[in-house]
Design an enzyme around this catalytic site. Structure first.
Site, PDB file in Angstrom:
ATOM      1  N   LYS A  71      24.437 -36.965  95.675  1.00 13.13           N
ATOM      2  CA  LYS A  71      25.250 -37.197  96.878  1.00 13.13           C
ATOM      3  C   LYS A  71      26.527 -37.986  96.587  1.00 13.13           C
ATOM      4  O   LYS A  71      27.543 -37.777  97.237  1.00 13.13           O
ATOM      5  CB  LYS A  71      24.426 -37.939  97.934  1.00 13.13           C
ATOM      6  N   ASP A 107      24.191 -36.984 108.214  1.00 13.12           N
ATOM      7  CA  ASP A 107      22.985 -37.735 108.606  1.00 13.12           C
ATOM      8  C   ASP A 107      23.194 -38.529 109.900  1.00 13.12           C
ATOM      9  O   ASP A 107      22.328 -38.528 110.784  1.00 13.12           O
ATOM     10  CB  ASP A 107      22.561 -38.702 107.492  1.00 13.12           C
TER      11      ASP A 107
HETATM   12  P1  NAP Z   1      16.985 -44.970  99.762  1.00 11.04           P
HETATM   13  O1  NAP Z   1      18.468 -44.729  99.631  1.00 11.04           O
HETATM   14  O2  NAP Z   1      16.154 -44.984  98.540  1.00 11.04           O
HETATM   15  O3  NAP Z   1      16.808 -46.382 100.535  1.00 11.04           O
HETATM   16  C1  NAP Z   1      15.526 -46.885 100.811  1.00 11.04           C
HETATM   17  C2  NAP Z   1      15.639 -48.195 101.602  1.00 11.04           C
HETATM   18  O4  NAP Z   1      14.308 -48.601 101.906  1.00 11.04           O
HETATM   19  C3  NAP Z   1      16.290 -49.333 100.833  1.00 11.04           C
HETATM   20  O5  NAP Z   1      16.999 -50.125 101.748  1.00 11.04           O
HETATM   21  C4  NAP Z   1      15.093 -50.095 100.276  1.00 11.04           C
HETATM   22  O6  NAP Z   1      15.308 -51.492 100.150  1.00 11.04           O
HETATM   23  C5  NAP Z   1      14.056 -49.891 101.359  1.00 11.04           C
HETATM   24  N1  NAP Z   1      12.712 -49.914 100.799  1.00 11.04           N
HETATM   25  C6  NAP Z   1      12.186 -49.059  99.871  1.00 11.04           C
HETATM   26  N2  NAP Z   1      10.900 -49.384  99.598  1.00 11.04           N
HETATM   27  C7  NAP Z   1      10.617 -50.477 100.351  1.00 11.04           C
HETATM   28  C8  NAP Z   1       9.463 -51.288 100.501  1.00 11.04           C
HETATM   29  N3  NAP Z   1       8.348 -51.027  99.811  1.00 11.04           N
HETATM   30  N4  NAP Z   1       9.521 -52.318 101.368  1.00 11.04           N
HETATM   31  C9  NAP Z   1      10.644 -52.589 102.057  1.00 11.04           C
HETATM   32  N5  NAP Z   1      11.793 -51.859 101.944  1.00 11.04           N
HETATM   33  C10 NAP Z   1      11.769 -50.810 101.113  1.00 11.04           C
HETATM   34  O7  NAP Z   1      16.334 -43.887 100.735  1.00 11.04           O
HETATM   35  P2  NAP Z   1      17.048 -43.084 101.923  1.00 11.04           P
HETATM   36  O8  NAP Z   1      17.672 -41.859 101.378  1.00 11.04           O
HETATM   37  O9  NAP Z   1      17.870 -44.041 102.702  1.00 11.04           O
HETATM   38  O10 NAP Z   1      15.770 -42.591 102.772  1.00 11.04           O
HETATM   39  C11 NAP Z   1      14.977 -43.510 103.506  1.00 11.04           C
HETATM   40  C12 NAP Z   1      13.968 -42.727 104.356  1.00 11.04           C
HETATM   41  O11 NAP Z   1      14.670 -41.938 105.317  1.00 11.04           O
HETATM   42  C13 NAP Z   1      13.115 -41.731 103.544  1.00 11.04           C
HETATM   43  O12 NAP Z   1      11.828 -41.717 104.086  1.00 11.04           O
HETATM   44  C14 NAP Z   1      13.784 -40.386 103.808  1.00 11.04           C
HETATM   45  O13 NAP Z   1      12.902 -39.287 103.705  1.00 11.04           O
HETATM   46  C15 NAP Z   1      14.218 -40.594 105.260  1.00 11.04           C
HETATM   47  N6  NAP Z   1      15.330 -39.718 105.653  1.00 11.04           N
HETATM   48  C16 NAP Z   1      15.105 -38.916 106.714  1.00 11.04           C
HETATM   49  C17 NAP Z   1      16.111 -38.087 107.153  1.00 11.04           C
HETATM   50  C18 NAP Z   1      15.876 -37.211 108.331  1.00 11.04           C
HETATM   51  O14 NAP Z   1      16.668 -36.276 108.549  1.00 11.04           O
HETATM   52  N7  NAP Z   1      14.849 -37.480 109.113  1.00 11.04           N
HETATM   53  C19 NAP Z   1      17.372 -38.078 106.488  1.00 11.04           C
HETATM   54  C20 NAP Z   1      17.557 -38.932 105.403  1.00 11.04           C
HETATM   55  C21 NAP Z   1      16.513 -39.747 104.993  1.00 11.04           C
HETATM   56  P3  NAP Z   1      16.128 -52.137  98.909  1.00 11.04           P
HETATM   57  O15 NAP Z   1      17.578 -52.015  99.266  1.00 11.04           O
HETATM   58  O16 NAP Z   1      15.640 -53.537  98.885  1.00 11.04           O
HETATM   59  O17 NAP Z   1      15.726 -51.345  97.694  1.00 11.04           O
END
Ligand code: NAP
Length: 285
Positions: A71, A107
């Site tokens: 991305k 998004d």
């Molecule tokens: P990402 O870039 O990897 O970011 C993950 C975030 O979650 C970071 O802020 C991380 O904190 C935090 N995190 C991860 N593990 C954690 C834990 N064990 N405890 C507390 N905080 C934690 O992921 P993303 O792309 O933003 O995606 C996040 C979620 O959204 C995923 O489940 C994804 O499938 C979903 N999503 C859904 C859609 C949709 O259309 N519905 C679209 C996009 C994403 P740190 O900064 O401290 O590492």
């Protein structure tokens, strides 16, 4: 679907990509719309994003969805990017027009559509907490702030939360779990609930936040779209809260890509049915 010599192509690039729901969702949309289009998943290894963009130009592919790990890496290979993609430092949708590639991030728009169209929620002036500050958290926080919400970001690591607040703008701020009680809407933008972090020994994955901090009337929006309902939604419902599943956002962000590539209105019901059917066929976790 019959492919012809005139079939127009779109797809998704990422790695890993074989689990992607996008092919079933977009191909169902093309069939429902009677369009001679096909959508394929391309496994593009890390480091090959620029080559993939060159392939789009050479092959005349109309557009691609972009997922991890490309991305951010594709941005220098594009001819133009939207303000959202520039500020977020990430594009999830590339559209080719007259040989030029344009990158956007759908998004935030997909999230707001799910909130407004499916849930009938107008967020202007409301207090919102976004838990998580990764790619999705930043996009959602920015969309909420642009829609006139008062946004607080809560995240495990402070630097990521601060960066998300700057990107969101409109006086978004970094907060803590104590802010949850005052929010109309609380969004889970962490992967907690997908079952990726289930502890050895069968201990369940923790919830992203404690739902007992919330009161009836508050809304919990879980970006996680598998399983349905998510563990957070189950806990929120038991607490008397209204909860929203991430599938709607997934469909609406894809709908923005469909419009950009084809210029047509997407068949939302067909896309939602295809995605939920495909999810139903997968085992939880
Ligand atoms: P990402 O870039 O990897 O970011 C993950 C975030 O979650 C970071 O802020 C991380 O904190 C935090 N995190 C991860 N593990 C954690 C834990 N064990 N405890 C507390 N905080 C934690 O992921 P993303 O792309 O933003 O995606 C996040 C979620 O959204 C995923 O489940 C994804 O499938 C979903 N999503 C859904 C859609 C949709 O259309 N519905 C679209 C996009 C994403 P740190 O900064 O401290 O590492």
């Amino acid at each position: 679907m019959t492919l012809t010599g005139r079939t127009r192509t779109a797809g998704v690039i990422g790695s890993p990509i074989r689990h992607s729901l996008s092919p079933v969702m977009f191909n169902a949309a093309f069939v429902a719309s009677g369009m001679d289009w096909a959508y394929l998943a391309f496994e593009v290894p890390e480091g090959r994003a620029t080559g993939a963009m060159e392939a789009l130009r050479a092959l005349g592919i109309e557009g691609v969805s972009v997922t991890m790990p490309h991305k951010a890496a594709i941005l220098p290979a594009l001819d133009s990017i939207s303000e959202d993609a520039a500020l977020l430092g990430a594009a999830n949708c590339v559209t080719q027009r007259a040989g030029a590639l344009h990158g956007d991030n759908t998004d935030g728009a997909g999230f707001l559509d799910a909130l407004r169209i499916d849930e009938g929620i107008e967020i202007e002036g409301q207090a919102c907490v976004v838990v998580g500050a990764g790619g999705a958290g930043r996009a959602v926080a920015r969309a909420l702030a642009q829609a006139g919400a008062r946004v607080t970001i809560v995240n495990r690591s402070a630097p990521a939360a601060e960066r998300a607040a700057v990107i969101a703008g409109h006086s978004a701020r970094v907060g803590s779990m104590t802010d949850l009680a005052e929010a109309s809407l609380v969004v889970n933008a962490t992967p907690l609930g997908m079952g990726l972090g289930a502890a050895p020994g069968g201990r369940p994955e923790p919830l992203p936040f404690d739902v007992t901090l919330l009161a009836p009337g508050q809304v919990v929006f879980d970006l996680v779209y598998h399983p349905a309902p998510t563990p957070l939604m189950v806990a929120a419902t038991a607490q008397g809260l209204r909860s929203v599943h991430g599938l709607g956002m997934l469909v609406y962000q894809a709908a923005h890509a469909f419009r950009a590539w084809t210029g047509e209105e997407p068949p939302l019901a067909a896309m939602r049915l295809a995605a939920s059917t495909a999810l139903g066929q997968r085992r939880p976790g």
